[in-house]
Design a protein around this motif. Structure first.
Motif, PDB file in Angstrom:
ATOM      1  N   LEU A 185       0.861  -1.182   0.000  1.00 33.35           N
ATOM      2  CA  LEU A 185       0.000   0.000   0.000  1.00 33.35           C
ATOM      3  C   LEU A 185       0.899   1.234   0.000  1.00 33.35           C
ATOM      4  CD1 LEU A 185      -2.552  -1.120   2.756  1.00 33.35           C
ATOM      5  CD2 LEU A 185      -2.623  -1.563   0.287  1.00 33.35           C
ATOM      6  N   ALA A 186       0.639   2.149  -0.916  1.00 35.39           N
ATOM      7  CA  ALA A 186       1.476   3.339  -1.053  1.00 35.39           C
ATOM      8  C   ALA A 186       0.637   4.595  -0.866  1.00 35.39           C
ATOM      9  CB  ALA A 186       2.156   3.368  -2.424  1.00 35.39           C
ATOM     10  N   ALA A 187       1.134   5.516  -0.037  1.00 33.06           N
ATOM     11  CA  ALA A 187       0.447   6.790   0.197  1.00 33.06           C
ATOM     12  C   ALA A 187       0.774   7.759  -0.930  1.00 33.06           C
ATOM     13  CB  ALA A 187       0.866   7.372   1.540  1.00 33.06           C
ATOM     14  N   THR A 188      -0.247   8.352  -1.522  1.00 31.75           N
ATOM     15  CA  THR A 188      -0.085   9.338  -2.585  1.00 31.75           C
ATOM     16  C   THR A 188      -0.369  10.727  -2.020  1.00 31.75           C
ATOM     17  OG1 THR A 188      -0.835   7.712  -4.214  1.00 31.75           O
ATOM     18  CG2 THR A 188      -0.842  10.020  -4.887  1.00 31.75           C
ATOM     19  N   PRO A 189       0.449  11.719  -2.341  1.00 31.85           N
ATOM     20  CA  PRO A 189       0.215  13.075  -1.805  1.00 31.85           C
ATOM     21  C   PRO A 189      -1.145  13.624  -2.241  1.00 31.85           C
ATOM     22  CG  PRO A 189       2.410  12.890  -2.767  1.00 31.85           C
ATOM     23  CD  PRO A 189       1.668  11.662  -3.168  1.00 31.85           C
ATOM     24  N   TYR A 190      -1.749  14.427  -1.380  1.00 25.72           N
ATOM     25  CA  TYR A 190      -2.997  15.089  -1.719  1.00 25.72           C
ATOM     26  C   TYR A 190      -3.038  16.448  -1.022  1.00 25.72           C
ATOM     27  CZ  TYR A 190      -4.741  13.883   2.969  1.00 25.72           C
ATOM     28  OH  TYR A 190      -4.912  13.782   4.330  1.00 25.72           O
ATOM     29  N   LYS A 191      -3.898  17.318  -1.499  1.00 28.63           N
ATOM     30  CA  LYS A 191      -4.099  18.636  -0.894  1.00 28.63           C
ATOM     31  C   LYS A 191      -5.305  18.566   0.039  1.00 28.63           C
ATOM     32  CE  LYS A 191      -1.125  21.256  -3.340  1.00 28.63           C
ATOM     33  NZ  LYS A 191      -0.075  22.108  -2.757  1.00 28.63           N
ATOM     34  N   ASP A 192      -5.124  18.979   1.293  1.00 25.00           N
ATOM     35  CA  ASP A 192      -6.267  19.002   2.191  1.00 25.00           C
ATOM     36  C   ASP A 192      -7.111  20.235   1.900  1.00 25.00           C
ATOM     37  OD1 ASP A 192      -5.010  21.171   3.390  1.00 25.00           O
ATOM     38  OD2 ASP A 192      -4.298  20.033   5.110  1.00 25.00           O
ATOM     39  N   ASN A 193      -8.195  20.434   2.673  1.00 20.21           N
ATOM     40  CA  ASN A 193      -9.103  21.533   2.376  1.00 20.21           C
ATOM     41  C   ASN A 193      -8.498  22.903   2.666  1.00 20.21           C
ATOM     42  OD1 ASN A 193      -9.665  20.218   5.092  1.00 20.21           O
ATOM     43  ND2 ASN A 193     -10.555  22.236   5.413  1.00 20.21           N
ATOM     44  N   ASN A 194      -7.314  22.907   3.294  1.00 22.17           N
ATOM     45  CA  ASN A 194      -6.594  24.169   3.497  1.00 22.17           C
ATOM     46  C   ASN A 194      -5.518  24.390   2.453  1.00 22.17           C
ATOM     47  OD1 ASN A 194      -7.986  24.919   5.905  1.00 22.17           O
ATOM     48  ND2 ASN A 194      -6.773  23.395   7.030  1.00 22.17           N
ATOM     49  N   GLY A 195      -5.423  23.474   1.477  1.00 23.92           N
ATOM     50  CA  GLY A 195      -4.439  23.616   0.430  1.00 23.92           C
ATOM     51  C   GLY A 195      -3.056  23.131   0.810  1.00 23.92           C
ATOM     52  N   VAL A 196      -2.936  22.445   1.953  1.00 22.85           N
ATOM     53  CA  VAL A 196      -1.648  21.944   2.411  1.00 22.85           C
ATOM     54  C   VAL A 196      -1.444  20.521   1.904  1.00 22.85           C
ATOM     55  CG1 VAL A 196      -0.213  21.406   4.419  1.00 22.85           C
ATOM     56  CG2 VAL A 196      -1.768  23.382   4.468  1.00 22.85           C
ATOM     57  N   THR A 197      -0.258  20.229   1.366  1.00 28.59           N
ATOM     58  CA  THR A 197       0.041  18.889   0.852  1.00 28.59           C
ATOM     59  C   THR A 197       0.232  17.917   2.003  1.00 28.59           C
ATOM     60  OG1 THR A 197       1.099  19.797  -1.129  1.00 28.59           O
ATOM     61  CG2 THR A 197       1.614  17.515  -0.550  1.00 28.59           C
ATOM     62  N   GLN A 198      -0.492  16.805   1.953  1.00 30.20           N
ATOM     63  CA  GLN A 198      -0.395  15.754   2.963  1.00 30.20           C
ATOM     64  C   GLN A 198      -0.039  14.442   2.273  1.00 30.20           C
ATOM     65  OE1 GLN A 198      -0.631  16.516   6.080  1.00 30.20           O
ATOM     66  NE2 GLN A 198      -1.788  18.427   6.124  1.00 30.20           N
ATOM     67  N   GLN A 199       0.648  13.579   2.976  1.00 29.68           N
ATOM     68  CA  GLN A 199       0.973  12.251   2.443  1.00 29.68           C
ATOM     69  C   GLN A 199       1.078  11.268   3.611  1.00 29.68           C
ATOM     70  OE1 GLN A 199       4.664  11.887   0.258  1.00 29.68           O
ATOM     71  NE2 GLN A 199       4.000  10.022  -0.781  1.00 29.68           N
ATOM     72  N   HIS A 200       0.088  10.397   3.731  1.00 31.79           N
ATOM     73  CA  HIS A 200       0.095   9.409   4.813  1.00 31.79           C
ATOM     74  C   HIS A 200      -0.850   8.278   4.437  1.00 31.79           C
ATOM     75  CE1 HIS A 200      -3.914  10.737   6.230  1.00 31.79           C
ATOM     76  NE2 HIS A 200      -3.504  11.929   5.849  1.00 31.79           N
ATOM     77  N   LEU A 201      -0.662   7.141   5.052  1.00 28.14           N
ATOM     78  CA  LEU A 201      -1.521   5.996   4.821  1.00 28.14           C
ATOM     79  C   LEU A 201      -2.748   6.056   5.722  1.00 28.14           C
ATOM     80  CD1 LEU A 201       1.240   3.259   4.660  1.00 28.14           C
ATOM     81  CD2 LEU A 201      -0.308   3.826   2.780  1.00 28.14           C
ATOM     82  N   PRO A 202      -3.886   5.533   5.271  1.00 26.48           N
ATOM     83  CA  PRO A 202      -5.053   5.447   6.157  1.00 26.48           C
ATOM     84  C   PRO A 202      -4.763   4.443   7.260  1.00 26.48           C
ATOM     85  CG  PRO A 202      -5.453   4.228   4.124  1.00 26.48           C
ATOM     86  CD  PRO A 202      -4.155   4.966   3.939  1.00 26.48           C
ATOM     87  N   SER A 203      -5.310   4.683   8.440  1.00 25.93           N
ATOM     88  CA  SER A 203      -5.009   3.803   9.565  1.00 25.93           C
ATOM     89  C   SER A 203      -6.104   3.880  10.613  1.00 25.93           C
ATOM     90  CB  SER A 203      -3.656   4.186  10.199  1.00 25.93           C
ATOM     91  OG  SER A 203      -3.708   5.510  10.702  1.00 25.93           O
ATOM     92  N   GLY A 204      -6.119   2.881  11.500  1.00 22.45           N
ATOM     93  CA  GLY A 204      -7.005   2.917  12.639  1.00 22.45           C
ATOM     94  C   GLY A 204      -8.442   2.543  12.329  1.00 22.45           C
ATOM     95  N   ARG A 205      -9.294   2.678  13.344  1.00 19.05           N
ATOM     96  CA  ARG A 205     -10.683   2.255  13.245  1.00 19.05           C
ATOM     97  C   ARG A 205     -11.487   3.135  12.279  1.00 19.05           C
ATOM     98  NH1 ARG A 205     -12.716   2.599  18.610  1.00 19.05           N
ATOM     99  NH2 ARG A 205     -11.616   0.657  18.966  1.00 19.05           N
TER     100      ARG A 205
END
Length: 546
Positions: A90-110
């Protein structure tokens, strides 16, 4: 029992007694995969958003039954799991959050798993990769089945975007039935696009229809004939929900329940699963195999009790699920699964499990036929604790993996620790990682010795830290009920900043903020002038007399 689920590993159907199931092979996939999934999924018209609580049966992709998502937030952007000759990355792809900040992380948790179930169930029920989301953020959380709060909204947005932007890479090397060696690989995104309309405060905008589109590749794979990496397993929603409600700090138990349901339906002979197999599939924050075994045993006990619950509360599940090679050296040990008797299979049939939800006193055995769709009951909301964008369940798991005991630490203490850490910095890119690292490095945050808490009822002033920053008294917010450790309640601040907050709620929040600031203004070393100006102006904007 045959109808309860499809197999996670057809290899477990080998006819040799006490067969060793070290993992699925590509040859086995092609040669022996015939069992269908169990139960039925009610088809719906894709005219509006659907609520997960309207479904008796929900779907989870087989690939995530056999190759699990991270249990907690991780800094890794590549997550590899192996079973037999199949490896899923599983590979995390960068994305822009609703504030326009680039995020890159895998989904996790419940929360990530709740969203995954919602997307899969909705897509299969509507027979479409296009999923319409509720036109309000409160509706979105309710549809997914998560308690409504601003912190949970932030967590849902974060996990939703990470899940949609995740790339799945599948590779396997094996031998075809004719003896030909083969090596294949394939990659695809979970989501192809999304149109999420947010207002200026980052909330879903109810003036527009937000839409998610799963990638065609992902949709076709979850709708395909079941295999270890294709199709979806159908399970009773209440069975999985019961586990996560009763074990809120043990996400692994829910995953192991899926794994056990997939395995047991195909066991016809004693099947030995060496410890290396679940270790490769589930992985663990525990580096040592012995610690992983301890965690897995605890999760398996919870999962087995629920799986065999139709046989009675006092039923000894170790008749069918146990261990072999206990105490031996050399690695010859693992999980032993035994075939379920014909009598018990009838009692554990799919229709019996469904019938138990509405007729718990029935004692006769029903035929294994799917029951008609039940009328939707009142929505059951499962609380998913989060605070200031930090998933408390994931935080507990991460701290436990680092050797910090959290069993006796209350959620209120963790929230206070979170606020203490976040108040020390002016810019936070990954609150989950920041808080986890800070507490691991400074365990006194969990005991109060690092930043002593001064009870509000007895405080004569604010205690001073060696850094010169005062420690504020802790008091519950009269509106939201959570402990306020900063200058004002975070949720009250969010409501006052939101243009969509009605005047009644805005007035209640302002009264709570005003009372808090009034109390703090009596303490030495605490400057509340900026907050008075800011929040009185926000209250006035809502028509509230400041």
């Amino acid at each position: 029992m045959n109808n309860f689920s499809a197999p996670a590993h057809p290899q477990s159907t080998r006819t040799t007694p006490a067969s060793t199931d070290a993992g699925m092979t590509f040859s086995d996939i092609l040669a022996d995969h015939t069992a269908p999934t169990g139960g039925t999924l009610q088809h719906r018209q894709n005219t509006t958003s659907l609520a997960i609580n309207d479904f008796t049966t929900v779907a989870i992709p087989w690939i995530f039954v056999n190759y699990q998502l991270p249990l907690m937030a991780t800094k890794e952007i590549l997550w590899e799991r192996t079973d037999g000759d199949i490896t899923v990355t599983l590979a995390a792809t960068p994305y822009k959050d609703n504030n326009g900040v680039t995020q890159q992380h895998l989904p996790s948790g419940r929360i990530a798993r709740e969203i995954l179930i919602y997307l899969t169930t909705t897509a299969l029920a509507t027979q479409s990769p296009v999923i319409k989301i509720s036109d309000t953020w409160r509706g979105l959380l309710s549809d997914v089945g998560i308690e409504t709060s601003k912190d949970n909204l932030q967590a849902v947005q974060k996990q939703l975007r990470a899940l949609l932007k995740m790339t799945i890479h599948i590779s396997h090397q094996g031998t075809l039935p004719d003896g030909t060696n083969v090596s294949t690989s394939q990659s695809y995104l979970v989501g192809s696009s999304e149109k999420l309309f947010f207002n200026r405060d980052g909330l879903l905008d109810d003036k527009h229809q937000s839409v998610i589109r799963l990638s065609q590749e992902f949709y076709e794979r979850i709708a395909a004939t079941p295999s270890p990496v294709h199709g979806a397993m159908l399970v009773l929603r209440d069975s999985w929900r019961k586990i996560i409600k009763e074990n809120p700090h043990q996400v692994l138990a829910g995953d192991v329940f899926w794994w056990l349901a997939g395995r047991m339906s195909r066991v016809r002979r004693e099947t030995r699963i060496p410890w290396s197999s679940p270790k490769g599939q589930f992985g663990s924050a525990a580096a040592k195999t012995t610690k992983f075994r301890s965690q897995f045993r605890a999760a398996l006990a919870v999962a087995a009790r629920e799986y065999f619950s139709p046989l009675g509360e006092d039923f000894d599940y170790s008749i069918y699920v146990s261990e072999y090679g206990v105490g031996t050296r050399g690695g010859n040990s693992g999980i032993l699964l035994s075939p379920i008797s014909a009598e018990h299979r009838k009692i554990m049939a799919w229709s019996r499990r469904q019938g138990a939800k509405t007729a718990p006193t029935a004692t006769h055995v029903h035929e294994q036929k799917p029951t008609p769709p039940q009328a939707p009951s009142a929505p059951e909301i499962v609380p998913i604790p989060a605070h200031a964008g930090v998933d408390i369940t994931e935080l507990r798991a991460a701290l436990a993996a680092a050797g910090l005991p959290t069993g006796t630490v209350s959620d209120g203490t963790l929230r206070a620790a979170i606020d203490t850490v976040l108040n020390r910095t002016s810019s936070v890119s990954n609150a989950q990682a920041l808080v986890t690292t800070a507490i691991v490095c400074e365990p006194a945050l969990l005991t109060g010795t690092a930043t002593p808490v001064v009870p509000a009822a007895h405080s004569q002033g604010a205690a001073s830290l060696s850094s010169g920053r005062p420690v504020l008294p802790v008091a519950p917010c009269p509106v939201h009920g959570q402990d306020v450790t900063g200058l004002v309640c975070r949720d009250c601040a969010i409501e006052l900043k939101s243009a969509d907050t009605d005047s009644t709620l805005a007035e209640s929040c302002w009264r709570a903020v005003r009372a808090r600031l009034t109390e703090l203004s009596r303490l030495d070393g605490v400057d509340t002038s900026g907050e008075w100006v800011r929040y009185s102006s926000l209250a006035a904007a809502h028509g509230v007399d400041a």
